[in-house]
Design a protein around this motif. Structure first.
Motif, PDB file in Angstrom:
ATOM      1  N   ALA A 152       0.833  -1.199   0.000  1.00 53.87           N
ATOM      2  CA  ALA A 152       0.000   0.000   0.000  1.00 53.87           C
ATOM      3  C   ALA A 152       0.869   1.251   0.000  1.00 53.87           C
ATOM      4  O   ALA A 152       0.630   2.196  -0.776  1.00 53.87           O
ATOM      5  CB  ALA A 152      -0.927  -0.006   1.218  1.00 53.87           C
ATOM      6  N   PHE A 153       1.896   1.281   0.838  1.00 54.44           N
ATOM      7  CA  PHE A 153       2.748   2.463   0.901  1.00 54.44           C
ATOM      8  C   PHE A 153       3.621   2.607  -0.346  1.00 54.44           C
ATOM      9  O   PHE A 153       3.894   3.730  -0.784  1.00 54.44           O
ATOM     10  CB  PHE A 153       3.603   2.425   2.168  1.00 54.44           C
ATOM     11  N   SER A 154       4.039   1.506  -0.931  1.00 56.20           N
ATOM     12  CA  SER A 154       4.787   1.592  -2.192  1.00 56.20           C
ATOM     13  C   SER A 154       3.892   2.179  -3.288  1.00 56.20           C
ATOM     14  O   SER A 154       4.327   3.020  -4.090  1.00 56.20           O
ATOM     15  CB  SER A 154       5.288   0.204  -2.605  1.00 56.20           C
ATOM     16  N   LEU A 155       2.632   1.736  -3.306  1.00 54.74           N
ATOM     17  CA  LEU A 155       1.682   2.256  -4.282  1.00 54.74           C
ATOM     18  C   LEU A 155       1.410   3.735  -4.032  1.00 54.74           C
ATOM     19  O   LEU A 155       1.361   4.540  -4.979  1.00 54.74           O
ATOM     20  CB  LEU A 155       0.385   1.453  -4.186  1.00 54.74           C
ATOM     21  N   PHE A 156       1.245   4.110  -2.762  1.00 53.02           N
ATOM     22  CA  PHE A 156       1.031   5.519  -2.425  1.00 53.02           C
ATOM     23  C   PHE A 156       2.195   6.364  -2.913  1.00 53.02           C
ATOM     24  O   PHE A 156       1.996   7.470  -3.429  1.00 53.02           O
ATOM     25  CB  PHE A 156       0.890   5.690  -0.914  1.00 53.02           C
ATOM     26  N   TYR A 157       3.401   5.844  -2.741  1.00 58.86           N
ATOM     27  CA  TYR A 157       4.580   6.617  -3.145  1.00 58.86           C
ATOM     28  C   TYR A 157       4.554   6.880  -4.656  1.00 58.86           C
ATOM     29  O   TYR A 157       4.769   8.012  -5.105  1.00 58.86           O
ATOM     30  CB  TYR A 157       5.867   5.898  -2.761  1.00 58.86           C
ATOM     31  N   LEU A 158       4.300   5.821  -5.422  1.00 62.59           N
ATOM     32  CA  LEU A 158       4.310   5.968  -6.884  1.00 62.59           C
ATOM     33  C   LEU A 158       3.233   6.941  -7.345  1.00 62.59           C
ATOM     34  O   LEU A 158       3.471   7.753  -8.252  1.00 62.59           O
ATOM     35  CB  LEU A 158       4.103   4.603  -7.538  1.00 62.59           C
ATOM     36  N   LEU A 159       2.055   6.860  -6.740  1.00 63.77           N
ATOM     37  CA  LEU A 159       0.955   7.739  -7.152  1.00 63.77           C
ATOM     38  C   LEU A 159       1.173   9.181  -6.687  1.00 63.77           C
ATOM     39  O   LEU A 159       0.946  10.128  -7.444  1.00 63.77           O
ATOM     40  CB  LEU A 159      -0.367   7.207  -6.604  1.00 63.77           C
ATOM     41  N   LYS A 160       1.614   9.335  -5.456  1.00 61.05           N
ATOM     42  CA  LYS A 160       1.825  10.691  -4.942  1.00 61.05           C
ATOM     43  C   LYS A 160       2.997  11.360  -5.640  1.00 61.05           C
ATOM     44  O   LYS A 160       2.988  12.575  -5.872  1.00 61.05           O
ATOM     45  CB  LYS A 160       2.061  10.650  -3.434  1.00 61.05           C
ATOM     46  N   ARG A 161       4.001  10.585  -5.980  1.00 59.56           N
ATOM     47  CA  ARG A 161       5.161  11.131  -6.685  1.00 59.56           C
ATOM     48  C   ARG A 161       4.758  11.730  -8.031  1.00 59.56           C
ATOM     49  O   ARG A 161       5.372  12.689  -8.503  1.00 59.56           O
ATOM     50  CB  ARG A 161       6.189  10.018  -6.903  1.00 59.56           C
ATOM     51  N   ARG A 162       3.716  11.168  -8.631  1.00 58.76           N
ATOM     52  CA  ARG A 162       3.225  11.662  -9.921  1.00 58.76           C
ATOM     53  C   ARG A 162       2.027  12.605  -9.766  1.00 58.76           C
ATOM     54  O   ARG A 162       1.313  12.867 -10.723  1.00 58.76           O
ATOM     55  CB  ARG A 162       2.829  10.471 -10.806  1.00 58.76           C
ATOM     56  N   ASN A 163       1.812  13.067  -8.529  1.00 53.83           N
ATOM     57  CA  ASN A 163       0.718  14.006  -8.232  1.00 53.83           C
ATOM     58  C   ASN A 163      -0.654  13.444  -8.586  1.00 53.83           C
ATOM     59  O   ASN A 163      -1.553  14.164  -9.011  1.00 53.83           O
ATOM     60  CB  ASN A 163       0.932  15.339  -8.968  1.00 53.83           C
TER      61      ASN A 163
END
Length: 275
Positions: A152-163
Motif C-alpha cells: 500500500a505504501f509503495s503504491l502511495f509513493y508511486l501515485l503521490k510522486r506523480r501528483n
C-alpha cells in the motif's frame, strides 16, 4: 449441516458488509479531507472483524481443524489476519492508518472469493498435523499482512510522486511513505523466513526431509530471496523512492504467485492445500 453452512456464510457476509462500509468511509475521509469519516471507518471495521472471526471459529468447530486446507477458509483467514494485523500496527503507528484504503477492500475481495469457491468440509491428511504446521501457516499469514501494508505504501509513493493523489492530504510526506514501505517490508521478510523455517521442521516430521524443492517451497524461497535483495539494495546501496517502490511491486507480485498459485500445482506436496 445446511443450517451451519448458512450461519457461517451469513457471518462472513455480515463481516463483508462492515468492511465495505469502512472502506467507503476511509476513502471518503481521505478524498474529502474528513478526519471524522476516517475515524468512523476504522471504528466500523471492528464489528466486521468480530462477525468475521466468529464465522471462522464456527467453521473451525464444524470441520474440526484450523483454517488451512480449503480455499474458502484459507482466504478467509488471510483476510481476518490482514485486518487484525493492520489494526494493531495502526494503534502503535497512527500514520500507518492510510493503508486502510488498500487493506479493507483487499479483505473484502479475499472473503468474497472464498465464498465464491463455496465452503467445503475437508479432512486433514495425516501429515497436515502438529504444532509446527500451525506456526508455519500463522507466520505466513502475518508476513502476508505486513507485505500488503508495505505494498500500500509503495503504491502511495508511486501515485503521490506523480501528483495522482492531490486530494489525499491525509497521506504522510513522501519520505515517511517510503520509510514505512521499507519497514513493513522488513517485518514481512522476517516472518516469511520464520514461516519457511517452521515449514521445514514440519516437513521433516511429516516426510523425514527438511527440503525437497517442491514448487511451493521453491517459489517461496525465490520470493524471500527477492525481498532480501530489495532490503539489501535499500540498506547498503541507498535505493529509495520510486525505483525501490517499483521493485517492491515486483516482489509483491511474486508473493501472490507463491501463496495463491503454486499450491494449485498437482505435483506439489501441498496439493491438498488450496485445491
Amino acid at each position: 449441516m445446511n443450517s451451519s453452512f448458512a450461519l457461517v456464510t451469513g457471518l462472513h457476509w455480515g463481516g463483508v458488509l462492515f468492511y465495505v462500509v469502512a472502506t467507503i468511509m476511509v476513502v471518503y475521509g481521505a478524498f474529502f479531507q474528513n478526519e471524522k469519516a476516517q475515524r468512523c471507518g476504522d471504528v466500523t471495521v471492528f464489528p466486521g472483524l468480530l462477525l468475521h472471526g466468529i464465522g471462522l471459529l464456527v467453521w473451525w468447530r464444524i470441520v474440526g481443524h484450523g483454517p488451512y486446507i480449503d480455499r474458502f477458509e484459507v482466504l478467509s483467514a488471510y483476510a481476518w489476519l490482514l485486518v487484525a494485523t493492520y489494526l494493531v500496527f495502526a494503534w502503535f503507528y497512527p500514520r500507518a492508518k492510510s493503508a486502510s484504503i488498500v487493506v479493507y477492500p483487499a479483505s473484502v475481495i479475499m472473503i468474497a472469493a472464498g465464498l465464491f469457491f463455496r465452503p467445503e468440509i475437508k479432512r486433514l491428511p495425516p501429515t497436515f498435523r502438529g504444532i509446527w504446521l500451525v506456526f508455519h501457516i500463522l507466520f505466513y499469514y502475518i508476513a502476508f499482512s505486513a507485505l500488503v501494508i508495505a505494498f500500500a505504501f509503495s503504491l502511495f509513493y508511486l501515485l503521490k510522486r506523480r501528483n495522482r493523489l492531490k486530494r489525499f492530504t491525509s497521506l504522510p510526506e513522501l519520505p515517511v511513505i517510503d520509510l514505512y514501505a521499507y519497514r513493513f517490508a522488513g517485518f514481512g521478510f522476517t516472518f516469511w523466513a520464520i514461516g519457511m523455517l517452521a515449514g521445514s521442521i514440519w516437513a521433516y516430521q511429516s516426510w523425514n526431509i527438511f527440503w525437497n524443492w517442491d514448487p511451493v517451497q521453491t517459489w517461496s524461497l525465490i520470493t524471500w530471496v527477492l525481498f532480501g535483495i530489495y532490503l539489501h539494495l535499500r540498506r547498503f546501496f541507498g535505493w529509495q523512492g520510486e525505483r525501490a517502490a517499483w521493485l517492491f511491486v515486483l516482489c509483491f507480485a511474486l508473493v501472490l504467485l507463491s501463496l495463491f498459485y503454486t499450491p494449485l500445482i498437482e505435483s506439489s506436496i501441498h496439493a491438498e492445500y488450496f485445491k
